[in-house]
Design an enzyme around this catalytic site. Structure first.
Site, PDB file in Angstrom:
ATOM      1  N   SER A   1      45.933 100.569   3.350  1.00 36.22           N
ATOM      2  CA  SER A   1      46.147 101.628   4.333  1.00 36.22           C
ATOM      3  C   SER A   1      46.928 101.095   5.519  1.00 36.22           C
ATOM      4  CB  SER A   1      44.772 102.109   4.811  1.00 36.22           C
ATOM      5  OG  SER A   1      44.907 102.915   5.958  1.00 36.22           O
TER       6      SER A   1
ATOM      7  N   LYS B   1      36.077 106.288   2.538  1.00 37.54           N
ATOM      8  CA  LYS B   1      37.244 106.310   3.431  1.00 37.54           C
ATOM      9  C   LYS B   1      37.024 106.965   4.792  1.00 37.54           C
ATOM     10  CE  LYS B   1      39.047 110.656   1.653  1.00 37.54           C
ATOM     11  NZ  LYS B   1      40.203 111.461   1.312  1.00 37.54           N
TER      12      LYS B   1
ATOM     13  N   ILE C   1      43.873 111.293  -4.066  1.00 33.56           N
ATOM     14  CA  ILE C   1      45.135 110.628  -4.427  1.00 33.56           C
ATOM     15  C   ILE C   1      45.114 110.244  -5.909  1.00 33.56           C
ATOM     16  CG2 ILE C   1      46.706 108.731  -3.861  1.00 33.56           C
ATOM     17  CD1 ILE C   1      45.322 108.634  -1.062  1.00 33.56           C
TER      18      ILE C   1
ATOM     19  N   TYR D   1      35.659 100.517   8.149  1.00 33.38           N
ATOM     20  CA  TYR D   1      36.506 100.993   7.045  1.00 33.38           C
ATOM     21  C   TYR D   1      37.790 100.159   6.978  1.00 33.38           C
ATOM     22  CZ  TYR D   1      40.121 103.611   4.641  1.00 33.38           C
ATOM     23  OH  TYR D   1      41.172 103.942   3.813  1.00 33.38           O
TER      24      TYR D   1
ATOM     25  N   ASP E   1      41.897 106.112  18.158  1.00 33.31           N
ATOM     26  CA  ASP E   1      43.215 106.614  17.756  1.00 33.31           C
ATOM     27  C   ASP E   1      44.338 105.865  18.469  1.00 33.31           C
ATOM     28  OD1 ASP E   1      42.398 108.476  15.944  1.00 33.31           O
ATOM     29  OD2 ASP E   1      42.866 110.236  17.171  1.00 33.31           O
TER      30      ASP E   1
ATOM     31  N   ASN F   1      32.630 107.175  -9.895  1.00 33.90           N
ATOM     32  CA  ASN F   1      31.196 107.503  -9.834  1.00 33.90           C
ATOM     33  C   ASN F   1      30.954 108.897  -9.254  1.00 33.90           C
ATOM     34  OD1 ASN F   1      31.632 107.208  -7.102  1.00 33.90           O
ATOM     35  ND2 ASN F   1      30.137 105.571  -6.787  1.00 33.90           N
ATOM     36  N   LEU F   2      32.020 109.626  -8.982  1.00 33.76           N
ATOM     37  CA  LEU F   2      31.963 111.006  -8.476  1.00 33.76           C
ATOM     38  C   LEU F   2      31.197 111.107  -7.150  1.00 33.76           C
ATOM     39  CD1 LEU F   2      31.438 113.002 -11.830  1.00 33.76           C
ATOM     40  CD2 LEU F   2      33.580 112.465 -10.655  1.00 33.76           C
ATOM     41  N   SER F   3      31.166 110.006  -6.377  1.00 31.57           N
ATOM     42  CA  SER F   3      30.445 110.057  -5.095  1.00 31.57           C
ATOM     43  C   SER F   3      31.193 110.919  -4.089  1.00 31.57           C
ATOM     44  CB  SER F   3      30.233 108.648  -4.537  1.00 31.57           C
ATOM     45  OG  SER F   3      31.470 108.000  -4.357  1.00 31.57           O
TER      46      SER F   3
ATOM     47  N   LYS G   1      39.300  97.281   4.127  1.00 28.66           N
ATOM     48  CA  LYS G   1      40.620  97.232   3.473  1.00 28.66           C
ATOM     49  C   LYS G   1      41.305  95.894   3.730  1.00 28.66           C
ATOM     50  CE  LYS G   1      40.635 101.189   1.541  1.00 28.66           C
ATOM     51  NZ  LYS G   1      40.638 101.297   0.093  1.00 28.66           N
TER      52      LYS G   1
ATOM     53  N   PHE H   1      50.492 105.557   4.472  1.00 28.25           N
ATOM     54  CA  PHE H   1      50.472 106.111   5.812  1.00 28.25           C
ATOM     55  C   PHE H   1      49.576 107.371   5.761  1.00 28.25           C
ATOM     56  CE2 PHE H   1      52.704 103.307   8.675  1.00 28.25           C
ATOM     57  CZ  PHE H   1      52.886 102.271   7.780  1.00 28.25           C
TER      58      PHE H   1
HETATM   59  P1  NAD Z   1      38.787 110.125  -2.336  1.00 26.68           P
HETATM   60  O1  NAD Z   1      37.453 109.954  -1.695  1.00 26.68           O
HETATM   61  O2  NAD Z   1      39.248 111.504  -2.630  1.00 26.68           O
HETATM   62  O3  NAD Z   1      38.865 109.265  -3.681  1.00 26.68           O
HETATM   63  C1  NAD Z   1      38.141 108.076  -3.860  1.00 26.68           C
HETATM   64  C2  NAD Z   1      37.423 108.166  -5.190  1.00 26.68           C
HETATM   65  O4  NAD Z   1      36.703 106.957  -5.411  1.00 26.68           O
HETATM   66  C3  NAD Z   1      36.412 109.309  -5.245  1.00 26.68           C
HETATM   67  O5  NAD Z   1      36.647 110.079  -6.414  1.00 26.68           O
HETATM   68  C4  NAD Z   1      35.049 108.621  -5.290  1.00 26.68           C
HETATM   69  O6  NAD Z   1      34.110 109.356  -6.032  1.00 26.68           O
HETATM   70  C5  NAD Z   1      35.425 107.298  -5.937  1.00 26.68           C
HETATM   71  N1  NAD Z   1      34.529 106.181  -5.591  1.00 26.68           N
HETATM   72  C6  NAD Z   1      34.109 105.788  -4.360  1.00 26.68           C
HETATM   73  N2  NAD Z   1      33.303 104.726  -4.472  1.00 26.68           N
HETATM   74  C7  NAD Z   1      33.216 104.413  -5.790  1.00 26.68           C
HETATM   75  C8  NAD Z   1      32.533 103.421  -6.526  1.00 26.68           C
HETATM   76  N3  NAD Z   1      31.744 102.523  -5.928  1.00 26.68           N
HETATM   77  N4  NAD Z   1      32.690 103.392  -7.864  1.00 26.68           N
HETATM   78  C9  NAD Z   1      33.475 104.312  -8.498  1.00 26.68           C
HETATM   79  N5  NAD Z   1      34.122 105.280  -7.856  1.00 26.68           N
HETATM   80  C10 NAD Z   1      34.010 105.328  -6.515  1.00 26.68           C
HETATM   81  O7  NAD Z   1      39.860 109.370  -1.408  1.00 26.68           O
HETATM   82  P2  NAD Z   1      41.441 109.352  -1.484  1.00 26.68           P
HETATM   83  O8  NAD Z   1      41.951 110.038  -0.275  1.00 26.68           O
HETATM   84  O9  NAD Z   1      41.902 109.776  -2.823  1.00 26.68           O
HETATM   85  O10 NAD Z   1      41.699 107.794  -1.267  1.00 26.68           O
HETATM   86  C11 NAD Z   1      41.856 106.904  -2.357  1.00 26.68           C
HETATM   87  C12 NAD Z   1      41.944 105.498  -1.817  1.00 26.68           C
HETATM   88  O11 NAD Z   1      43.035 105.411  -0.898  1.00 26.68           O
HETATM   89  C13 NAD Z   1      40.701 105.043  -1.054  1.00 26.68           C
HETATM   90  O12 NAD Z   1      40.463 103.687  -1.357  1.00 26.68           O
HETATM   91  C14 NAD Z   1      41.104 105.204   0.385  1.00 26.68           C
HETATM   92  O13 NAD Z   1      40.417 104.327   1.228  1.00 26.68           O
HETATM   93  C15 NAD Z   1      42.593 104.888   0.338  1.00 26.68           C
HETATM   94  N6  NAD Z   1      43.364 105.503   1.433  1.00 26.68           N
HETATM   95  C16 NAD Z   1      43.275 106.841   1.654  1.00 26.68           C
HETATM   96  C17 NAD Z   1      43.979 107.419   2.710  1.00 26.68           C
HETATM   97  C18 NAD Z   1      43.861 108.889   3.009  1.00 26.68           C
HETATM   98  O14 NAD Z   1      44.182 109.295   4.140  1.00 26.68           O
HETATM   99  N7  NAD Z   1      43.453 109.740   2.062  1.00 26.68           N
HETATM  100  C19 NAD Z   1      44.805 106.621   3.530  1.00 26.68           C
HETATM  101  C20 NAD Z   1      44.902 105.264   3.242  1.00 26.68           C
HETATM  102  C21 NAD Z   1      44.175 104.713   2.180  1.00 26.68           C
HETATM  103  N1  UFG Z   2      43.860 114.986  15.036  1.00 25.52           N
HETATM  104  C1  UFG Z   2      43.587 116.041  15.888  1.00 25.52           C
HETATM  105  N2  UFG Z   2      42.586 116.901  15.550  1.00 25.52           N
HETATM  106  C2  UFG Z   2      41.841 116.759  14.414  1.00 25.52           C
HETATM  107  C3  UFG Z   2      42.137 115.667  13.540  1.00 25.52           C
HETATM  108  C4  UFG Z   2      43.146 114.800  13.890  1.00 25.52           C
HETATM  109  O1  UFG Z   2      44.231 116.203  16.914  1.00 25.52           O
HETATM  110  O2  UFG Z   2      40.940 117.562  14.187  1.00 25.52           O
HETATM  111  C5  UFG Z   2      44.969 114.070  15.371  1.00 25.52           C
HETATM  112  C6  UFG Z   2      44.510 112.641  15.583  1.00 25.52           C
HETATM  113  O3  UFG Z   2      44.071 112.458  16.905  1.00 25.52           O
HETATM  114  C7  UFG Z   2      45.787 111.878  15.226  1.00 25.52           C
HETATM  115  C8  UFG Z   2      46.450 112.747  14.150  1.00 25.52           C
HETATM  116  O4  UFG Z   2      45.868 114.040  14.304  1.00 25.52           O
HETATM  117  O5  UFG Z   2      46.632 111.840  16.353  1.00 25.52           O
HETATM  118  C9  UFG Z   2      46.209 112.257  12.733  1.00 25.52           C
HETATM  119  O6  UFG Z   2      44.791 112.101  12.550  1.00 25.52           O
HETATM  120  P1  UFG Z   2      44.150 111.933  11.078  1.00 25.52           P
HETATM  121  O7  UFG Z   2      42.670 111.855  11.266  1.00 25.52           O
HETATM  122  O8  UFG Z   2      44.660 112.984  10.174  1.00 25.52           O
HETATM  123  O9  UFG Z   2      44.757 110.572  10.557  1.00 25.52           O
HETATM  124  P2  UFG Z   2      44.684 109.107  11.186  1.00 25.52           P
HETATM  125  O10 UFG Z   2      46.100 108.683  11.431  1.00 25.52           O
HETATM  126  O11 UFG Z   2      43.742 109.011  12.302  1.00 25.52           O
HETATM  127  O12 UFG Z   2      44.029 108.282   9.984  1.00 25.52           O
HETATM  128  C10 UFG Z   2      44.458 108.429   8.639  1.00 25.52           C
HETATM  129  C11 UFG Z   2      43.274 108.158   7.704  1.00 25.52           C
HETATM  130  C12 UFG Z   2      42.868 106.723   7.818  1.00 25.52           C
HETATM  131  C13 UFG Z   2      44.048 105.853   7.551  1.00 25.52           C
HETATM  132  C14 UFG Z   2      45.175 106.193   8.505  1.00 25.52           C
HETATM  133  C15 UFG Z   2      46.390 105.372   8.227  1.00 25.52           C
HETATM  134  O13 UFG Z   2      42.171 108.970   8.045  1.00 25.52           O
HETATM  135  O14 UFG Z   2      41.888 106.445   6.834  1.00 25.52           O
HETATM  136  O15 UFG Z   2      45.506 107.571   8.375  1.00 25.52           O
HETATM  137  O16 UFG Z   2      46.755 105.514   6.894  1.00 25.52           O
HETATM  138  F1  UFG Z   2      43.690 104.570   7.710  1.00 25.52           F
END
Ligand code: NAD
Ligand code: UFG
Length: 352
Positions: free
Chosen positions: A126, A86, A14, A150, A308, A34-36, A154, A179
């Site tokens: 989230s 995450k 994101i 997790y 779920d 930190n590119l983790s 948050k 979402f």
């Molecule tokens: P991502 O893992 O692609 O990005 C997170 C970035 O943070 C990574 O580049 C990682 O290297 C960096 N990072 C992690 N720990 C760190 C640390 N201690 N110091 C510096 N950098 C660090 O994840 P994303 O999907 O881009 O999500 C971004 C944020 O949004 C996260 O906080 C995640 O929890 C939140 N979020 C994501 C989703 C989703 O479905 N992708 C949904 C809701 C919230």
């Molecule tokens: N699902 C499958 N098969 C898969 C993966 C997912 O059927 O292989 C289904 C899940 O059961 C769920 C839907 O697809 O019904 C969405 O699942 P996701 O794992 O894609 O997403 P979630 O809604 O479970 O969770 C995501 C992020 C969380 C975040 C949440 C709300 O992973 O970190 O959205 O923002 F908190």
């Protein structure tokens, strides 16, 4: 005056899309990551899309000394704080890692922000903080509860931000509750690049379509939903990125800051949903992706996945009212852009 923004986690999925949107909106971006869970290649591709380099610092949000150096070197208007781990399943296995990284890391960041009097923050929260919602669509006043480390991390950071806003009115804190972010930049150059086998639905579907995975397991077909499969509010990552620009613009108009606000005032703690307001079932998403990619997506029904919920979709009214933001892109566009990224980069950033 160009406003400078620190983007923690800006190399991630994101964050990288948001860096582009910020640049296009006239903000100057400094990425701290930190590119983790990301790679330098993502940053290089952001450079290539915007046609110029942006500042990148490899560092950890838990490292106060390095953060201090960054704050001393730049006059930030505010921080967008994406950095965090995450993976829900991993958080159950490694709770200390998640609390340390996501909660302690956020506290360290906030402490350094306070030291440098930078008090405007947009935080990646989230929809997971709503747990199993009592009513749909979910608005920002819905009760919050979490069932895994997790989600708890948050929610804990949200509580910290709330307490901070009460303690000192000069903080302006916007947790954005995302979402289900999906999709990729329309160039196909950046997108979601999960490590190992994806946990989330969209990357799993796209890896089946590209032939990397054999078959999708659909977790549950007996939910009380339109077709028995889970329903989610999928939102295109570029719409999500624009939501961050809108939040920063709001802070500029409503928050006081020494580094370039237009007014004096206080935003306090202002949580906002970023979703489309529409629910789409797992089967509907599979059908849309099949149509766009013209690839078969074999699937089987499997048991429900622990933790779920049946349905989750946002009320997106507050974002529209306060930020003037709403999601524009359709499920078809989400699938098209995911497919362009996946088919051009079958191994993610490792392809090149
Ligand atoms: P991502 O893992 O692609 O990005 C997170 C970035 O943070 C990574 O580049 C990682 O290297 C960096 N990072 C992690 N720990 C760190 C640390 N201690 N110091 C510096 N950098 C660090 O994840 P994303 O999907 O881009 O999500 C971004 C944020 O949004 C996260 O906080 C995640 O929890 C939140 N979020 C994501 C989703 C989703 O479905 N992708 C949904 C809701 C919230
Ligand atoms: N699902 C499958 N098969 C898969 C993966 C997912 O059927 O292989 C289904 C899940 O059961 C769920 C839907 O697809 O019904 C969405 O699942 P996701 O794992 O894609 O997403 P979630 O809604 O479970 O969770 C995501 C992020 C969380 C975040 C949440 C709300 O992973 O970190 O959205 O923002 F908190």
């Amino acid at each position: 005056m160009t406003k400078k923004i620190l983007v923690t986690g800006g190399a991630g999925y994101i964050g990288s899309h948001t860096c582009i949107a910020l640049h296009e909106a006239g903000y100057e971006v400094v990425v701290y990551d930190n590119l983790s869970n990301s790679s330098r290649e993502a940053i290089n591709r952001v450079f290539s899309i915007i046609g110029q380099p942006i500042s990148f610092i490899e560092g950890d949000i838990r490292d106060a000394e390095t953060l201090r150096q960054v704050f001393a070197a730049h006059a930030f208007f505010g921080v967008i704080h994406f950095a965090g781990l995450k993976a829900v399943g991993e958080s159950v296995a490694k709770p200390l890692l998640y609390y340390n990284n996501n909660v302690s890391g956020s506290i360290t960041l906030l402490e350094v922000m306070a030291e440098y009097d930078v008090k405007n923050l947009v935080f990646s929260s989230s929809a997971t903080v709503y747990g199993d919602p009592e009513t749909l669509p979910i608005d920002e006043t819905s009760p919050r509860s979490c069932t895994n480390p997790y989600g708890q991390s948050k929610l804990t950071v949200e509580h910290i931000l709330e307490d901070l806003a009460v303690s000192d009115a000069s903080w302006n804190l916007i947790p954005l509750r995302y979402f289900n972010p999906v999709g990729a930049h329309p160039s196909g150059q950046i997108g979601e690049d999960p490590n190992d086998i994806p946990n989330n639905l969209m990357p799993y579907i796209s890896q089946v379509a590209v032939g990397k995975l054999e078959k999708l397991s659909i977790f549950g077909n007996d939910y009380p939903t339109v077709d028995g499969t889970g329903v989610r509010d999928f939102i295109h990552v570029t719409d999500l990125a624009q939501g961050h620009v809108a939040a920063l613009n709001y802070l500029q108009q409503h928050a006081s800051s020494k580094n370039g606000s237009d007014t004096t005032g206080s935003v306090g703690f202002l949580p906002i949903n970023l979703g489309t307001g529409k629910g789409t079932s797992v089967l509907d998403l599979v059908a849309a992706f099949t149509k766009v990619s013209k690839q078969p997506i074999p699937y089987q029904f499997a048991a429900r996945r622990a933790g779920d919920i049946a349905s989750c979709y946002a009320s997106a009214d507050k974002a529209k009212e306060l930020l003037g933001w709403e999601a524009k892109l359709s499920i078809t566009e989400m699938c098209q852009d995911t497919w362009r990224w996946q088919s051009q980069n079958p191994n993610g950033y490792d392809s090149h």
